[in-house]
Enzyme design. Structure first.
Site, mmCIF file in Angstrom:
data_model
loop_
_atom_site.group_PDB
_atom_site.id
_atom_site.type_symbol
_atom_site.label_atom_id
_atom_site.label_comp_id
_atom_site.label_asym_id
_atom_site.label_seq_id
_atom_site.Cartn_x
_atom_site.Cartn_y
_atom_site.Cartn_z
ATOM 1 N N HIS A 83 0.844 -1.200 0.000
ATOM 2 C CA HIS A 83 0.000 0.000 0.000
ATOM 3 C C HIS A 83 0.878 1.248 0.000
ATOM 4 C CE1 HIS A 83 -3.356 -2.470 2.095
ATOM 5 N NE2 HIS A 83 -3.803 -2.137 0.908
ATOM 6 N N CYS A 118 -1.854 1.320 9.743
ATOM 7 C CA CYS A 118 -2.707 0.236 9.246
ATOM 8 C C CYS A 118 -3.734 -0.211 10.289
ATOM 9 C CB CYS A 118 -1.854 -0.970 8.846
ATOM 10 S SG CYS A 118 -0.774 -0.677 7.441
#
Length: 283
Positions: free
Chosen positions: A181, A275
Protein backbone atom coordinates in the site's frame (compact mmCIF):
# COMPACT_ATOMS: atom_id res chain seq x y z
CA UNK A 1 -15.17 0.15 24.48
CA UNK A 2 -18.05 0.41 22.00
CA UNK A 3 -18.51 3.97 20.82
CA UNK A 4 -21.57 5.73 19.46
CA UNK A 5 -21.15 8.06 16.52
CA UNK A 6 -23.23 10.03 14.07
CA UNK A 7 -22.63 11.30 10.58
CA UNK A 8 -21.94 14.80 11.89
CA UNK A 9 -19.31 13.46 14.28
CA UNK A 10 -16.98 12.18 11.58
CA UNK A 11 -14.52 14.41 9.77
CA UNK A 12 -10.97 14.00 8.47
CA UNK A 13 -9.14 16.24 6.03
CA UNK A 14 -5.50 15.43 6.83
CA UNK A 15 -3.32 12.64 8.19
CA UNK A 16 -1.82 14.83 10.92
CA UNK A 17 -4.55 16.97 12.54
CA UNK A 18 -5.34 16.10 16.19
CA UNK A 19 -6.90 12.64 16.25
CA UNK A 20 -10.17 12.45 18.21
CA UNK A 21 -11.97 9.27 17.18
CA UNK A 22 -10.64 6.05 15.67
CA UNK A 23 -11.76 2.51 14.85
CA UNK A 24 -9.59 -0.48 15.76
CA UNK A 25 -9.98 -4.25 16.07
CA UNK A 26 -8.12 -6.60 18.40
CA UNK A 27 -5.82 -9.20 16.77
CA UNK A 28 -7.66 -11.96 18.66
CA UNK A 29 -7.56 -14.45 15.78
CA UNK A 30 -4.57 -13.12 13.89
CA UNK A 31 -2.52 -15.59 11.86
CA UNK A 32 -0.77 -15.88 8.53
CA UNK A 33 -2.59 -18.31 6.23
CA UNK A 34 -2.56 -17.38 2.55
CA UNK A 35 0.49 -15.23 1.81
CA UNK A 36 -0.93 -11.88 0.70
CA UNK A 37 2.09 -9.56 1.00
CA UNK A 38 5.89 -9.56 0.95
CA UNK A 39 6.33 -9.24 4.72
CA UNK A 40 4.29 -12.36 5.43
CA UNK A 41 6.67 -14.44 3.29
CA UNK A 42 9.38 -13.92 5.91
CA UNK A 43 7.18 -14.96 8.85
CA UNK A 44 5.02 -17.74 7.38
CA UNK A 45 6.77 -20.48 9.39
CA UNK A 46 7.16 -18.44 12.57
CA UNK A 47 3.62 -17.02 12.25
CA UNK A 48 1.96 -14.79 14.87
CA UNK A 49 2.08 -15.13 18.65
CA UNK A 50 -1.47 -13.99 19.36
CA UNK A 51 -0.86 -13.44 23.07
CA UNK A 52 2.02 -11.06 22.31
CA UNK A 53 0.05 -9.34 19.53
CA UNK A 54 -2.87 -8.75 21.90
CA UNK A 55 -0.60 -7.31 24.58
CA UNK A 56 1.06 -4.96 22.11
CA UNK A 57 -2.29 -3.87 20.66
CA UNK A 58 -3.74 -3.29 24.14
CA UNK A 59 -0.83 -1.02 25.03
CA UNK A 60 -1.20 0.84 21.72
CA UNK A 61 -4.90 1.45 22.49
CA UNK A 62 -3.98 2.63 25.98
CA UNK A 63 -1.59 5.20 24.51
CA UNK A 64 -4.38 6.48 22.25
CA UNK A 65 -6.82 6.73 25.14
CA UNK A 66 -4.21 8.43 27.32
CA UNK A 67 -4.18 11.17 24.67
CA UNK A 68 -7.97 11.60 24.95
CA UNK A 69 -8.69 9.77 21.70
CA UNK A 70 -12.00 7.90 21.59
CA UNK A 71 -11.26 4.32 20.54
CA UNK A 72 -14.06 2.28 18.98
CA UNK A 73 -13.34 -1.46 18.87
CA UNK A 74 -15.03 -3.56 16.23
CA UNK A 75 -15.96 -7.08 17.33
CA UNK A 76 -13.28 -9.62 16.37
CA UNK A 77 -14.40 -12.49 14.13
CA UNK A 78 -12.69 -15.92 14.28
CA UNK A 79 -12.40 -16.25 10.50
CA UNK A 80 -11.02 -12.74 9.87
CA UNK A 81 -7.30 -13.14 10.44
CA UNK A 82 -6.28 -9.68 9.17
CA UNK A 83 -9.01 -7.73 10.94
CA UNK A 84 -6.54 -5.75 13.07
CA UNK A 85 -5.72 -3.66 9.97
CA UNK A 86 -8.83 -1.48 10.08
CA UNK A 87 -7.30 1.28 7.93
CA UNK A 88 -7.72 -0.85 4.82
CA UNK A 89 -11.47 -1.49 5.09
CA UNK A 90 -12.47 2.16 4.94
CA UNK A 91 -11.36 5.78 4.90
CA UNK A 92 -12.83 9.08 6.00
CA UNK A 93 -12.63 12.11 3.72
CA UNK A 94 -14.28 15.23 5.09
CA UNK A 95 -17.67 14.05 6.43
CA UNK A 96 -17.83 10.91 4.29
CA UNK A 97 -16.96 7.37 5.35
CA UNK A 98 -15.99 5.28 2.34
CA UNK A 99 -16.17 1.50 2.56
CA UNK A 100 -13.22 -0.19 0.89
CA UNK A 101 -13.46 -2.81 -1.82
CA UNK A 102 -11.03 -5.52 -0.80
CA UNK A 103 -8.95 -7.37 -3.37
CA UNK A 104 -8.05 -10.43 -1.28
CA UNK A 105 -10.68 -13.09 -0.54
CA UNK A 106 -9.42 -13.52 3.04
CA UNK A 107 -10.27 -9.87 3.74
CA UNK A 108 -13.55 -9.28 1.90
CA UNK A 109 -15.86 -9.97 4.86
CA UNK A 110 -14.07 -7.43 7.07
CA UNK A 111 -16.03 -4.64 5.40
CA UNK A 112 -19.31 -6.24 6.53
CA UNK A 113 -18.32 -5.70 10.18
CA UNK A 114 -17.63 -2.01 9.55
CA UNK A 115 -20.83 -1.63 7.54
CA UNK A 116 -22.95 -3.11 10.33
CA UNK A 117 -21.29 -0.85 12.90
CA UNK A 118 -21.94 2.22 10.73
CA UNK A 119 -25.57 1.26 10.27
CA UNK A 120 -26.10 0.84 14.02
CA UNK A 121 -24.58 4.27 14.63
CA UNK A 122 -26.53 6.08 11.90
CA UNK A 123 -23.50 6.77 9.74
CA UNK A 124 -24.14 6.76 6.01
CA UNK A 125 -21.39 5.14 4.00
CA UNK A 126 -20.10 5.60 0.48
CA UNK A 127 -19.56 2.25 -1.19
CA UNK A 128 -20.16 2.57 -4.91
CA UNK A 129 -16.45 2.38 -5.71
CA UNK A 130 -15.49 -0.45 -8.06
CA UNK A 131 -13.07 -3.20 -7.12
CA UNK A 132 -10.62 -2.73 -5.73
CA UNK A 133 -9.69 0.15 -3.44
CA UNK A 134 -8.25 -0.04 0.08
CA UNK A 135 -7.69 2.63 2.71
CA UNK A 136 -3.98 1.90 2.98
CA UNK A 137 -3.61 3.50 -0.45
CA UNK A 138 -5.38 6.72 0.57
CA UNK A 139 -3.22 9.53 2.00
CA UNK A 140 -5.10 12.75 2.66
CA UNK A 141 -3.77 16.30 2.78
CA UNK A 142 -6.54 18.87 2.61
CA UNK A 143 -7.84 19.22 -0.94
CA UNK A 144 -5.24 16.75 -2.20
CA UNK A 145 -5.81 13.00 -2.00
CA UNK A 146 -2.76 10.91 -2.87
CA UNK A 147 -3.84 7.42 -3.97
CA UNK A 148 -1.49 4.50 -4.44
CA UNK A 149 -1.97 2.61 -7.69
CA UNK A 150 -1.17 -0.92 -6.51
CA UNK A 151 -2.36 -4.49 -6.73
CA UNK A 152 -4.92 -3.52 -4.06
CA UNK A 153 -6.20 -0.28 -5.63
CA UNK A 154 -7.09 -0.16 -9.31
CA UNK A 155 -6.86 2.73 -11.75
CA UNK A 156 -10.61 2.43 -12.38
CA UNK A 157 -11.35 2.84 -8.67
CA UNK A 158 -9.09 5.90 -8.48
CA UNK A 159 -10.97 7.53 -11.36
CA UNK A 160 -14.28 6.75 -9.69
CA UNK A 161 -13.06 8.20 -6.38
CA UNK A 162 -12.29 11.47 -8.17
CA UNK A 163 -15.89 11.62 -9.41
CA UNK A 164 -17.06 11.33 -5.77
CA UNK A 165 -14.75 14.16 -4.70
CA UNK A 166 -15.27 17.09 -7.09
CA UNK A 167 -13.70 19.54 -4.64
CA UNK A 168 -10.50 17.50 -4.27
CA UNK A 169 -7.55 16.72 -6.49
CA UNK A 170 -7.07 12.96 -6.56
CA UNK A 171 -3.46 12.20 -7.49
CA UNK A 172 -2.63 8.62 -8.61
CA UNK A 173 0.72 7.38 -7.34
CA UNK A 174 1.95 4.29 -9.25
CA UNK A 175 4.13 2.11 -7.03
CA UNK A 176 6.66 -0.67 -7.49
CA UNK A 177 4.89 -4.02 -7.86
CA UNK A 178 6.00 -5.50 -4.53
CA UNK A 179 4.68 -2.58 -2.45
CA UNK A 180 1.50 -3.46 -0.57
CA UNK A 181 0.00 0.00 0.00
CA UNK A 182 1.00 3.63 -0.37
CA UNK A 183 1.15 4.07 3.42
CA UNK A 184 3.92 1.46 3.58
CA UNK A 185 6.22 3.88 1.75
CA UNK A 186 4.69 7.36 2.17
CA UNK A 187 3.09 9.23 5.05
CA UNK A 188 2.57 12.86 5.97
CA UNK A 189 3.23 14.01 9.52
CA UNK A 190 2.52 17.72 9.13
CA UNK A 191 1.54 20.11 6.35
CA UNK A 192 5.08 20.31 4.99
CA UNK A 193 6.82 17.06 6.03
CA UNK A 194 6.54 13.54 4.66
CA UNK A 195 8.20 10.20 5.39
CA UNK A 196 9.20 8.45 2.19
CA UNK A 197 10.90 5.35 0.80
CA UNK A 198 12.17 6.64 -2.59
CA UNK A 199 12.83 3.33 -4.43
CA UNK A 200 9.09 2.56 -4.41
CA UNK A 201 8.17 5.52 -6.65
CA UNK A 202 8.33 6.55 -10.28
CA UNK A 203 10.39 9.59 -11.21
CA UNK A 204 7.27 11.68 -11.82
CA UNK A 205 5.72 10.79 -8.47
CA UNK A 206 8.95 11.55 -6.62
CA UNK A 207 9.14 14.96 -8.28
CA UNK A 208 5.52 15.74 -7.36
CA UNK A 209 6.01 14.76 -3.72
CA UNK A 210 9.40 16.38 -3.17
CA UNK A 211 8.16 19.61 -4.78
CA UNK A 212 5.52 19.85 -2.08
CA UNK A 213 7.08 18.37 1.08
CA UNK A 214 10.29 18.19 3.02
CA UNK A 215 11.13 14.51 2.92
CA UNK A 216 12.48 12.25 5.65
CA UNK A 217 13.78 9.20 3.80
CA UNK A 218 13.70 5.70 5.28
CA UNK A 219 16.16 2.91 4.57
CA UNK A 220 15.27 -0.47 3.10
CA UNK A 221 15.47 -2.03 6.56
CA UNK A 222 13.17 0.62 8.01
CA UNK A 223 10.70 0.13 5.18
CA UNK A 224 10.61 -3.62 5.92
CA UNK A 225 9.61 -2.81 9.51
CA UNK A 226 6.95 -0.38 8.23
CA UNK A 227 8.94 2.75 9.18
CA UNK A 228 6.74 5.14 7.16
CA UNK A 229 3.61 3.61 8.74
CA UNK A 230 3.72 5.80 11.84
CA UNK A 231 0.56 7.31 13.28
CA UNK A 232 0.38 11.05 13.73
CA UNK A 233 -2.02 11.95 16.53
CA UNK A 234 -1.64 15.71 16.12
CA UNK A 235 0.40 18.49 17.68
CA UNK A 236 3.58 17.01 16.17
CA UNK A 237 3.21 13.79 18.15
CA UNK A 238 4.01 10.61 16.23
CA UNK A 239 3.65 6.99 17.37
CA UNK A 240 6.58 4.99 15.99
CA UNK A 241 8.34 1.67 16.41
CA UNK A 242 11.18 1.95 18.98
CA UNK A 243 13.37 -0.41 16.93
CA UNK A 244 13.57 2.22 14.16
CA UNK A 245 16.10 4.27 16.15
CA UNK A 246 17.66 6.13 13.21
CA UNK A 247 14.28 7.19 11.83
CA UNK A 248 13.03 8.27 15.25
CA UNK A 249 16.15 10.39 15.74
CA UNK A 250 15.45 12.06 12.40
CA UNK A 251 11.86 12.75 13.41
CA UNK A 252 13.03 14.36 16.63
CA UNK A 253 15.53 16.50 14.72
CA UNK A 254 12.61 17.81 12.68
CA UNK A 255 10.84 18.79 15.90
CA UNK A 256 8.44 15.87 16.30
CA UNK A 257 7.72 14.18 19.61
CA UNK A 258 8.15 10.43 19.11
CA UNK A 259 6.00 8.11 21.22
CA UNK A 260 7.66 4.67 21.07
CA UNK A 261 5.31 1.68 20.99
CA UNK A 262 6.37 -1.88 20.20
CA UNK A 263 4.04 -3.37 17.57
CA UNK A 264 6.61 -5.82 16.19
CA UNK A 265 4.41 -8.93 16.45
CA UNK A 266 1.60 -7.37 14.43
CA UNK A 267 4.06 -5.98 11.88
CA UNK A 268 4.91 -9.58 10.92
CA UNK A 269 1.66 -9.64 8.95
CA UNK A 270 2.52 -6.53 6.96
CA UNK A 271 1.07 -3.50 8.76
CA UNK A 272 1.84 -1.12 11.59
CA UNK A 273 0.30 1.80 13.49
CA UNK A 274 -1.41 3.54 10.60
CA UNK A 275 -2.71 0.24 9.25
CA UNK A 276 -4.23 -0.58 12.65
CA UNK A 277 -6.31 2.61 12.85
CA UNK A 278 -9.27 3.92 10.88
CA UNK A 279 -9.64 7.60 11.84
CA UNK A 280 -13.20 8.89 11.97
CA UNK A 281 -12.50 12.34 13.37
CA UNK A 282 -9.58 14.74 13.32
CA UNK A 283 -9.95 18.38 14.31
Amino acid sequence: MVGIASENSIHCDTEYSPLKKVVVAKPSYMKITDIINETQKHYKNQNINVKTALQQHEYFVKILEDHQIEVIQLPSQPDLYEQVFTRDIGFTIDHHLFIGSMSEKVRKQETDVLRRWARRNNIEVEEELPSSIEGGDIVLDGATVWVGETKRTSRQAIRELQSHLPDHQVVPVPLRGDILHLDCVFNMIDDSTAILYPPAFTKNSMEAITARYKVIEVTEKEQFTMGPNVLSIGNRKVISLPQNERLNTQLEKYGFHVIPVDLSEIIKSGGSFRCCTLPLKRT
